[in-house]
Design a protein around this motif. Structure first.
Motif, PDB file in Angstrom:
ATOM      1  N   ALA A 189       0.896  -1.022   0.077  1.00  0.00           N
ATOM      2  CA  ALA A 189       0.118  -0.168   0.074  1.00  0.00           C
ATOM      3  C   ALA A 189       0.981   1.155  -0.113  1.00  0.00           C
ATOM      4  CB  ALA A 189      -0.930   0.269   1.278  1.00  0.00           C
ATOM      5  N   ILE A 190       2.095   1.098   0.547  1.00  0.00           N
ATOM      6  CA  ILE A 190       3.103   2.283   0.729  1.00  0.00           C
ATOM      7  C   ILE A 190       3.401   2.923  -0.843  1.00  0.00           C
ATOM      8  CG2 ILE A 190       5.117   3.138   1.495  1.00  0.00           C
ATOM      9  CD1 ILE A 190       4.730   1.488   3.982  1.00  0.00           C
ATOM     10  N   GLY A 191       3.752   1.679  -1.809  1.00  0.00           N
ATOM     11  CA  GLY A 191       4.046   1.683  -2.980  1.00  0.00           C
ATOM     12  C   GLY A 191       2.862   2.399  -3.812  1.00  0.00           C
ATOM     13  N   LEU A 192       1.641   2.149  -3.529  1.00  0.00           N
ATOM     14  CA  LEU A 192       0.473   2.680  -4.127  1.00  0.00           C
ATOM     15  C   LEU A 192       0.387   3.995  -3.620  1.00  0.00           C
ATOM     16  CD1 LEU A 192      -2.098   2.254  -5.852  1.00  0.00           C
ATOM     17  CD2 LEU A 192      -3.372   1.659  -3.723  1.00  0.00           C
ATOM     18  N   LEU A 193       0.507   4.508  -2.373  1.00  0.00           N
ATOM     19  CA  LEU A 193       0.588   5.919  -1.895  1.00  0.00           C
ATOM     20  C   LEU A 193       1.721   6.753  -2.527  1.00  0.00           C
ATOM     21  CD1 LEU A 193      -0.693   7.962  -0.029  1.00  0.00           C
ATOM     22  CD2 LEU A 193       0.898   7.151   1.562  1.00  0.00           C
ATOM     23  N   ILE A 194       2.978   6.401  -2.840  1.00  0.00           N
ATOM     24  CA  ILE A 194       3.965   6.967  -3.590  1.00  0.00           C
ATOM     25  C   ILE A 194       3.483   7.205  -5.055  1.00  0.00           C
ATOM     26  CG2 ILE A 194       6.423   6.779  -4.310  1.00  0.00           C
ATOM     27  CD1 ILE A 194       7.087   4.969  -1.953  1.00  0.00           C
ATOM     28  N   ALA A 195       3.035   6.140  -5.602  1.00  0.00           N
ATOM     29  CA  ALA A 195       2.522   6.151  -7.118  1.00  0.00           C
ATOM     30  C   ALA A 195       1.334   7.349  -7.326  1.00  0.00           C
ATOM     31  CB  ALA A 195       2.060   4.895  -7.669  1.00  0.00           C
ATOM     32  N   ALA A 196       0.469   7.253  -6.400  1.00  0.00           N
ATOM     33  CA  ALA A 196      -0.757   8.293  -6.261  1.00  0.00           C
ATOM     34  C   ALA A 196      -0.042   9.878  -6.413  1.00  0.00           C
ATOM     35  CB  ALA A 196      -1.665   8.047  -5.258  1.00  0.00           C
ATOM     36  N   LYS A 197       0.812   9.947  -5.386  1.00  0.00           N
ATOM     37  CA  LYS A 197       1.510  11.008  -5.127  1.00  0.00           C
ATOM     38  C   LYS A 197       2.173  11.702  -6.300  1.00  0.00           C
ATOM     39  CE  LYS A 197       4.251  14.094  -1.943  1.00  0.00           C
ATOM     40  NZ  LYS A 197       5.243  14.216  -0.720  1.00  0.00           N
ATOM     41  N   SER A 198       2.691  10.885  -7.074  1.00  0.00           N
ATOM     42  CA  SER A 198       3.749  11.058  -8.205  1.00  0.00           C
ATOM     43  C   SER A 198       2.664  11.410  -9.303  1.00  0.00           C
ATOM     44  CB  SER A 198       4.396   9.650  -8.567  1.00  0.00           C
ATOM     45  OG  SER A 198       5.344   9.311  -7.649  1.00  0.00           O
ATOM     46  N   VAL A 199       1.630  10.750  -9.357  1.00  0.00           N
ATOM     47  CA  VAL A 199       0.642  11.347 -10.392  1.00  0.00           C
ATOM     48  C   VAL A 199      -0.017  12.731 -10.243  1.00  0.00           C
ATOM     49  CG1 VAL A 199      -1.682  10.639 -11.395  1.00  0.00           C
ATOM     50  CG2 VAL A 199      -0.147   8.814 -11.075  1.00  0.00           C
ATOM     51  N   GLY A 220      11.938  16.157  -0.397  1.00  0.00           N
ATOM     52  CA  GLY A 220      10.994  16.140   0.705  1.00  0.00           C
ATOM     53  C   GLY A 220      10.143  14.908   0.651  1.00  0.00           C
ATOM     54  N   THR A 221       9.683  14.247  -0.475  1.00  0.00           N
ATOM     55  CA  THR A 221       8.884  13.040  -0.210  1.00  0.00           C
ATOM     56  C   THR A 221       9.951  11.659   0.234  1.00  0.00           C
ATOM     57  OG1 THR A 221       7.980  13.784  -2.264  1.00  0.00           O
ATOM     58  CG2 THR A 221       7.836  11.348  -1.779  1.00  0.00           C
ATOM     59  N   LEU A 222      11.019  11.753  -0.287  1.00  0.00           N
ATOM     60  CA  LEU A 222      11.901  10.659   0.604  1.00  0.00           C
ATOM     61  C   LEU A 222      12.013  10.825   1.982  1.00  0.00           C
ATOM     62  CD1 LEU A 222      14.493  10.347  -2.536  1.00  0.00           C
ATOM     63  CD2 LEU A 222      12.494   8.862  -1.953  1.00  0.00           C
ATOM     64  N   LEU A 223      12.222  12.105   2.379  1.00  0.00           N
ATOM     65  CA  LEU A 223      12.482  12.458   3.742  1.00  0.00           C
ATOM     66  C   LEU A 223      11.072  12.107   4.320  1.00  0.00           C
ATOM     67  CD1 LEU A 223      14.397  15.728   3.789  1.00  0.00           C
ATOM     68  CD2 LEU A 223      15.233  13.484   4.767  1.00  0.00           C
TER      69      LEU A 223
END
Length: 242
Positions: A189-199, A220-223
């Motif tokens: 689900a964390i990967g899904l969240l990262i993908a959604a934010k990227s979009v 900022g996102t990685l931190l």
């Protein structure tokens, strides 16, 4: 006891939110105690209470209606543009408190304070505070050297800013989601969240082709995700030790 509590809460949710149109709310704020919609609102509460409680526990119905009217009226009188949100929170807390007291008088219950102050709970609350507020300050300090530079670039390019504190709240929410996903062992689900934010971010980053902004967002996102992941892993480790 549980059934009574759930019925009272359901009535509150339906009457205060589902069956209260926005024009009722606006009219109440404008006309205060003279608003006809204040009494319509109380009437909806009364009907729902009588139906769900099947015309039993009339003392509960009476106390709920009177206290709800008084709390709402005081809120309307005291509300200004500056304190609307805080009074809304206080208003809801008072309604919930009334429900809790009514259930207590119907059948006394005890609160396990030892459980609320147990090491497990204290650890959870501490890491939630770290994930939201502490992490926000840490990230802001780490990114401080780049903030002014990006602000100068925005002024030069003539591009507008963003909503006040929007980035801060977005960061808090995403870290809370990551923290919760780790506690639930839902790493995918964390990967899904990262993908959604990227979009959502792609348009902003692609629009101006601003390399500095892209690098700033990535750092900022990685931190943000890194601190949340560390907090989640720390909880899962420490909970086994306590």
């Amino acid at each position: 006891m549980t059934a009574i509590a759930l019925k009272l809460i359901l009535v509150h949710f339906i009457a205060d939110f589902a069956l209260q149109p926005s024009h009722w709310v606006a009219h109440k704020f404008k006309h205060k105690g003279k608003s006809k919609y204040l009494y319509y609102h109380i009437g909806v509460h009364l009907v729902l209470l009588l139906v769900l409680l099947q015309f039993n526990y009339l003392w509960m119905v009476g106390i709920t209606i009177v206290t709800h009217y008084v709390i709402d009226l005081v809120k309307l009188v005291l509300t200004t543009k500056k304190n609307t949100r805080w009074l809304f929170v206080i208003d809801q807390l008072l309604h919930v408190l009334v429900i809790a007291l009514l259930v207590y008088f119907y059948r006394p219950y005890t609160i396990n304070w030892d459980g609320l102050l147990s090491p497990r709970m204290l650890l959870l609350v501490s890491l939630i505070v770290f994930t939201t507020y502490v992490s926000a300050i840490l990230i802001k300090m780490m990114l401080a050297p780049y903030i002014q530079e990006l602000a100068d670039d925005e002024v030069e390019s003539g591009e507008g800013g963003s909503l006040k504190n929007a980035g801060r709240y977005i960061g808090m929410l995403e870290r809370l989601f990551v923290f919760g996903f780790i506690l639930l062992q839902q790493w995918a689900a964390i990967g899904l969240l990262i993908a959604a934010k990227s979009v959502f971010r792609f348009g902003d980053l692609n629009k101006g082709k601003n390399r500095k902004l892209t690098e700033y967002v990535l750092i900022g996102t990685l931190l943000s995700f890194g601190l949340a992941i560390l907090a989640g892993m720390a909880y899962n480790y420490l909970i086994k030790v306590l």
